[in-house]
Scaffold this motif. Structure first.
Motif, PDB file in Angstrom:
ATOM      1  N   PRO A 124       0.572  -1.075   0.005  1.00  0.00           N
ATOM      2  CA  PRO A 124      -0.114  -0.065  -0.253  1.00  0.00           C
ATOM      3  C   PRO A 124       1.193   1.607  -0.068  1.00  0.00           C
ATOM      4  CG  PRO A 124      -0.056  -0.507   1.969  1.00  0.00           C
ATOM      5  CD  PRO A 124       0.621  -2.055   0.949  1.00  0.00           C
ATOM      6  N   TRP A 125       0.038   1.975  -0.699  1.00  0.00           N
ATOM      7  CA  TRP A 125       1.161   3.831  -0.327  1.00  0.00           C
ATOM      8  C   TRP A 125       1.175   3.914   1.200  1.00  0.00           C
ATOM      9  CZ3 TRP A 125      -2.594   4.159  -5.584  1.00  0.00           C
ATOM     10  CH2 TRP A 125      -2.078   3.505  -5.985  1.00  0.00           C
ATOM     11  N   THR A 126       1.826   4.926   1.444  1.00  0.00           N
ATOM     12  CA  THR A 126       1.864   6.033   2.145  1.00  0.00           C
ATOM     13  C   THR A 126       0.583   6.762   2.265  1.00  0.00           C
ATOM     14  OG1 THR A 126       3.266   7.565   1.296  1.00  0.00           O
ATOM     15  CG2 THR A 126       4.280   5.300   2.893  1.00  0.00           C
ATOM     16  N   HIS A 127      -0.142   7.320   3.403  1.00  0.00           N
ATOM     17  CA  HIS A 127      -0.646   8.062   3.670  1.00  0.00           C
ATOM     18  C   HIS A 127      -0.468   9.350   2.373  1.00  0.00           C
ATOM     19  CE1 HIS A 127      -3.786   7.287   6.992  1.00  0.00           C
ATOM     20  NE2 HIS A 127      -2.992   6.335   6.619  1.00  0.00           N
ATOM     21  N   VAL A 128       0.936   9.621   2.275  1.00  0.00           N
ATOM     22  CA  VAL A 128       1.344  11.139   1.507  1.00  0.00           C
ATOM     23  C   VAL A 128       1.809  10.014  -0.080  1.00  0.00           C
ATOM     24  CG1 VAL A 128       3.812  12.515   0.579  1.00  0.00           C
ATOM     25  CG2 VAL A 128       2.634  12.450   3.501  1.00  0.00           C
ATOM     26  N   GLU A 129       1.778   9.326  -0.279  1.00  0.00           N
ATOM     27  CA  GLU A 129       1.482   8.695  -1.890  1.00  0.00           C
ATOM     28  C   GLU A 129       0.454   8.647  -2.402  1.00  0.00           C
ATOM     29  OE1 GLU A 129       5.612   5.982  -1.422  1.00  0.00           O
ATOM     30  OE2 GLU A 129       4.223   5.408  -1.396  1.00  0.00           O
ATOM     31  N   PHE A 130      -0.447   7.905  -1.235  1.00  0.00           N
ATOM     32  CA  PHE A 130      -1.725   8.496  -1.730  1.00  0.00           C
ATOM     33  C   PHE A 130      -2.587   9.593  -1.715  1.00  0.00           C
ATOM     34  CE2 PHE A 130      -6.425   6.450  -0.410  1.00  0.00           C
ATOM     35  CZ  PHE A 130      -6.780   6.096  -1.128  1.00  0.00           C
ATOM     36  N   GLU A 131      -2.404  10.171  -1.071  1.00  0.00           N
ATOM     37  CA  GLU A 131      -2.841  11.819  -1.062  1.00  0.00           C
ATOM     38  C   GLU A 131      -2.208  12.377  -2.567  1.00  0.00           C
ATOM     39  OE1 GLU A 131      -3.633  16.013   0.665  1.00  0.00           O
ATOM     40  OE2 GLU A 131      -3.004  14.008   2.202  1.00  0.00           O
ATOM     41  N   GLU A 132      -1.289  11.649  -2.591  1.00  0.00           N
ATOM     42  CA  GLU A 132      -0.732  12.970  -3.625  1.00  0.00           C
ATOM     43  C   GLU A 132      -1.150  11.762  -5.270  1.00  0.00           C
ATOM     44  OE1 GLU A 132       3.124  11.734  -3.922  1.00  0.00           O
ATOM     45  OE2 GLU A 132       3.581  13.842  -2.677  1.00  0.00           O
ATOM     46  N   ARG A 133      -1.820  10.907  -5.405  1.00  0.00           N
ATOM     47  CA  ARG A 133      -1.957  10.236  -6.168  1.00  0.00           C
ATOM     48  C   ARG A 133      -3.525  10.525  -6.755  1.00  0.00           C
ATOM     49  NH1 ARG A 133       1.999   7.305  -5.475  1.00  0.00           N
ATOM     50  NH2 ARG A 133       3.113   6.264  -6.724  1.00  0.00           N
ATOM     51  N   LEU A 134      -3.861  11.172  -5.466  1.00  0.00           N
ATOM     52  CA  LEU A 134      -5.631  11.419  -5.364  1.00  0.00           C
ATOM     53  C   LEU A 134      -6.093  12.770  -6.043  1.00  0.00           C
ATOM     54  CD1 LEU A 134      -6.636  10.399  -2.096  1.00  0.00           C
ATOM     55  CD2 LEU A 134      -8.072   9.328  -4.134  1.00  0.00           C
TER      56      LEU A 134
ATOM     57  N   HIS B 170      -9.173   4.641   5.468  1.00  0.00           N
ATOM     58  CA  HIS B 170     -10.175   3.492   5.220  1.00  0.00           C
ATOM     59  C   HIS B 170      -9.308   2.364   4.391  1.00  0.00           C
ATOM     60  CE1 HIS B 170     -13.620   0.767   3.790  1.00  0.00           C
ATOM     61  NE2 HIS B 170     -13.423   0.725   2.716  1.00  0.00           N
ATOM     62  N   PHE B 171      -8.896   2.989   3.189  1.00  0.00           N
ATOM     63  CA  PHE B 171      -8.161   2.565   2.155  1.00  0.00           C
ATOM     64  C   PHE B 171      -6.774   2.277   2.249  1.00  0.00           C
ATOM     65  CE2 PHE B 171     -12.011   5.083   0.309  1.00  0.00           C
ATOM     66  CZ  PHE B 171     -13.033   3.688  -0.540  1.00  0.00           C
ATOM     67  N   THR B 172      -6.357   0.614   3.085  1.00  0.00           N
ATOM     68  CA  THR B 172      -5.560   1.053   3.432  1.00  0.00           C
ATOM     69  C   THR B 172      -4.447  -0.354   2.504  1.00  0.00           C
ATOM     70  OG1 THR B 172      -5.884  -0.873   5.682  1.00  0.00           O
ATOM     71  CG2 THR B 172      -6.237   1.804   6.108  1.00  0.00           C
ATOM     72  N   THR B 173      -5.230  -0.746   1.424  1.00  0.00           N
ATOM     73  CA  THR B 173      -4.191  -2.022   0.722  1.00  0.00           C
ATOM     74  C   THR B 173      -4.047  -1.240  -0.292  1.00  0.00           C
ATOM     75  OG1 THR B 173      -6.329  -3.194  -0.110  1.00  0.00           O
ATOM     76  CG2 THR B 173      -5.633  -4.008   2.160  1.00  0.00           C
ATOM     77  N   ARG B 174      -3.799  -2.016  -1.366  1.00  0.00           N
ATOM     78  CA  ARG B 174      -3.366  -1.575  -2.665  1.00  0.00           C
ATOM     79  C   ARG B 174      -4.155  -1.157  -3.653  1.00  0.00           C
ATOM     80  NH1 ARG B 174       1.102  -0.585  -6.147  1.00  0.00           N
ATOM     81  NH2 ARG B 174       2.064   0.556  -4.274  1.00  0.00           N
ATOM     82  N   ALA B 175      -4.731  -2.765  -3.579  1.00  0.00           N
ATOM     83  CA  ALA B 175      -6.314  -3.462  -4.206  1.00  0.00           C
ATOM     84  C   ALA B 175      -7.312  -1.844  -3.787  1.00  0.00           C
ATOM     85  CB  ALA B 175      -6.998  -4.241  -3.725  1.00  0.00           C
ATOM     86  N   ALA B 176      -6.975  -1.774  -2.474  1.00  0.00           N
ATOM     87  CA  ALA B 176      -8.686  -0.734  -1.982  1.00  0.00           C
ATOM     88  C   ALA B 176      -8.393   0.451  -2.305  1.00  0.00           C
ATOM     89  CB  ALA B 176      -9.195  -0.893  -0.625  1.00  0.00           C
ATOM     90  N   GLN B 177      -7.093   1.196  -2.596  1.00  0.00           N
ATOM     91  CA  GLN B 177      -6.385   2.209  -2.932  1.00  0.00           C
ATOM     92  C   GLN B 177      -6.892   2.770  -4.746  1.00  0.00           C
ATOM     93  OE1 GLN B 177      -2.242   1.648  -1.613  1.00  0.00           O
ATOM     94  NE2 GLN B 177      -2.980   3.158   0.463  1.00  0.00           N
ATOM     95  N   GLY B 178      -5.790   1.696  -5.524  1.00  0.00           N
ATOM     96  CA  GLY B 178      -6.755   1.593  -6.543  1.00  0.00           C
ATOM     97  C   GLY B 178      -8.152   1.512  -6.759  1.00  0.00           C
TER      98      GLY B 178
END
Length: 245
Positions: A10-20, A201-209
Motif C-alpha cells: 500500500p502507498w503511504t498516506h502521503v503517496e496516496f494523497e498525491e495520487r488522489l 479506510h482504503f489501506t491496501t493497494r487494491a482498496a487504494q486503486g
C-alpha cells in the motif's frame, strides 16, 4: 512477515494523497466549455444554460449527503458530515447554498420560478447527477465519502470565477456571485474530513486503486455534465432549452 511484492505494498498516506490530487488534471476546470467561460467567450444564453443545469446538481447535493448519513454507522462521522446538508439547505439566518445559487440564477437573468421548476435541466445532466446520488445510496459510506473528494479541486474554480466574471460578464449582478465566495472556505473544510476518511479506510493497494476509480467516476460525472451543456448551447444563437415545460 509481509510477502507481498514491493509494487503491491500500500502507498503511504502521503503517496496516496498525491495520487488522489493528481486526478485534478481531469477536473472540469479543464473542460473546453469551462475554459471558454473563464476567457469570457460565453454568451448570456450559454451562461444561463450552465447555471440552470448546474442548479440540479446543487439541489441534489443534500440528497447525496443524506444518503451517506443513512448508510454511516459511525456517530462521529455523522456529526461532522451533517453540516454539509445545512450548508446547502440553510439553517437559521443562513439561507444556504441552494438559495445562493438561486440568486446567481436571478443575477444572470433566470426567473426564480423557472430555475426552481428545473424546466431547463437537460436529460443527460439529470441522468448524470442521478447516477451520482444513486451511487451514494448504494455504495459503502466510505466509498461515497471518497467520491466527494472532487472538492479538493473546487476552490481554484471558484476563485477563477470570482476573478474573471466581473470583468468578462459585467451584465451579471455582482451580488449573484456569493455562492462562489462562500464555497472556498467550506470546500477546504470538507476536503479535510473527506481525506481523513479516505486515507484511513482504503489501506491496501487494491482498496487504494478502488478509491482512485471512485474519484475518477465522480470526475466523469462532472465532465459529462459539461459535455451535455456544451452540445445543447454551442453558440450565442441557441435559445435556453431543457426538458419540456
Amino acid at each position: 512477515m509481509n510477502m507481498n511484492p514491493p509494487d503491491l505494498m500500500p502507498w503511504t498516506h502521503v503517496e496516496f494523497e498525491e495520487r488522489l490530487r493528481a486526478k485534478g488534471d481531469r477536473y472540469h476546470i479543464h473542460h473546453p466549455f469551462n475554459v471558454r467561460m473563464r476567457n469570457g467567450q460565453l454568451s448570456p444564453t450559454q451562461i444561463r444554460g450552465w447555471v440552470a443545469n448546474r442548479f440540479y446538481y446543487q439541489v441534489c447535493i443534500p440528497l447525496k449527503d443524506a444518503a451517506i448519513l443513512s448508510n454511516c454507522d459511525d456517530r462521529e462521522t455523522r456529526r461532522r458530515w451533517m453540516v454539509r446538508i445545512l450548508d446547502h439547505d440553510g439553517f437559521g439566518d443562513n439561507a444556504g447554498g441552494i438559495e445562493a445559487w438561486t440568486r446567481l440564477g436571478e443575477a444572470v437573468g433566470i426567473a426564480r420560478e423557472d430555475l426552481l421548476s428545473l424546466r431547463y435541466v437537460l436529460p443527460p445532466v439529470k441522468f448524470a447527477v442521478d447516477a451520482y446520488v444513486n451511487f451514494a445510496r448504494r455504495a459503502p459510506w466510505q466509498e461515497a465519502v471518497c467520491s466527494s473528494l472532487t472538492e479538493m479541486f473546487a476552490p481554484e474554480i471558484h476563485k477563477e470565477r470570482l476573478a474573471n466574471w466581473p470583468t468578462h460578464y459585467q451584465w451579471i449582478e455582482p451580488e449573484g456571485l456569493g455562492y462562489f465566495r462562500s464555497r472556498i472556505s467550506l470546500a477546504q473544510r470538507d476536503v479535510e474530513h473527506g481525506l481523513e476518511v479516505t486515507l484511513n479506510h482504503f489501506t491496501t493497494r487494491a482498496a487504494q486503486g478502488r478509491a482512485l476509480d471512485i474519484l475518477q467516476f465522480k470526475l466523469d460525472i462532472l465532465w459529462s455534465m459539461l459535455d451535455a451543456i456544451e452540445r445543447a448551447y454551442p453558440d450565442s444563437a441557441t435559445e435556453l432549452q431543457g426538458q419540456s415545460a
